[in-house]
Design an enzyme around this catalytic site. Sequence first.
Site, short mmCIF file in Angstrom:
data_model
loop_
_atom_site.label_atom_id
_atom_site.label_comp_id
_atom_site.label_asym_id
_atom_site.label_seq_id
_atom_site.Cartn_x
_atom_site.Cartn_y
_atom_site.Cartn_z
N CYS A 112 36.25 32.06 35.43
CA CYS A 112 34.86 31.69 35.72
C CYS A 112 34.36 30.58 34.80
CB CYS A 112 33.96 32.92 35.69
SG CYS A 112 32.39 32.58 36.51
N HIS A 218 36.30 36.55 39.41
CA HIS A 218 36.39 37.48 38.27
C HIS A 218 37.41 38.59 38.53
CE1 HIS A 218 33.15 36.34 35.43
NE2 HIS A 218 32.58 35.80 36.50
N GLU A 220 39.00 40.37 36.50
CA GLU A 220 38.89 41.50 35.55
C GLU A 220 38.01 42.61 36.13
OE1 GLU A 220 37.17 38.81 35.28
OE2 GLU A 220 35.13 39.32 34.65
#
Length: 240
Positions: A112, A218, A220
């Site tokens: 990001c 993203h 994660e």
Amino acid sequence: MSRKLIGITCETTLKSGLESPRQALPRPYVWAIERAGGIPVLLPATGSIENAERYLSILDGLLLSGGVDVDPALYGEEAHPELGRVDPDRDSIEIPLTRLALAQNMPIFAICRGIQVLNVAMGGTLYQDLPSENPSHLQHQQRHDGIARDVATHNVWIEEGTRLAEIVGEPCIATNSFHHQALKKVAEGLTVTAYAEDGIIEGVESAAYRYVLGVQFHPEETAFVDEKSMRLFQAFVDAL
Ligand code: MN
């Protein structure tokens, strides 16, 4: 073989009530790196080239995490009226960290804001305010709709023959999206690996280094439910 040390850059939070600003990192980054077999080392958003040199001397890899907007002065532009919050302390450590890591050929995974920092550190530019500079029907800032962070809101098409394609194993993936800015002029040395339907760049990498890979979404936030997202962390840690 001992577990590898992965530096993860932190953000500076705003003062909230009686609380002081904090050095902060969302938990999912730490979780994903640990699950991939690495040891996370949180790097505070403060410093200089000297701090960056010292950090890199003990690290095996660098993860540039998500966060607020990048200061456009770093790529020679005046601020757009809709530029969001910037974090000068964070810029002051992430830019030298990225340049030094590249110079040392240390593996980098950029997420990001991280992909934006990577691009700026290598000489590229950004859309400072995506909604006004590249209006689109896609929801690149899904928090405005109150959608959970692990919910996919737009598709990303991956270029064949790239490392990203090899890791993900599919030509199109549905991703979450929380970005106010995006890559505009791509830095020399970076190859675009993925696009959203509106042409916004969602991935870059460089074959000139051991491992330099960035994504605008993203992973994660989805790694604990989505194997393809987890593979991005595993591939990074395995490359160290
Ligand atoms: Mn997006």
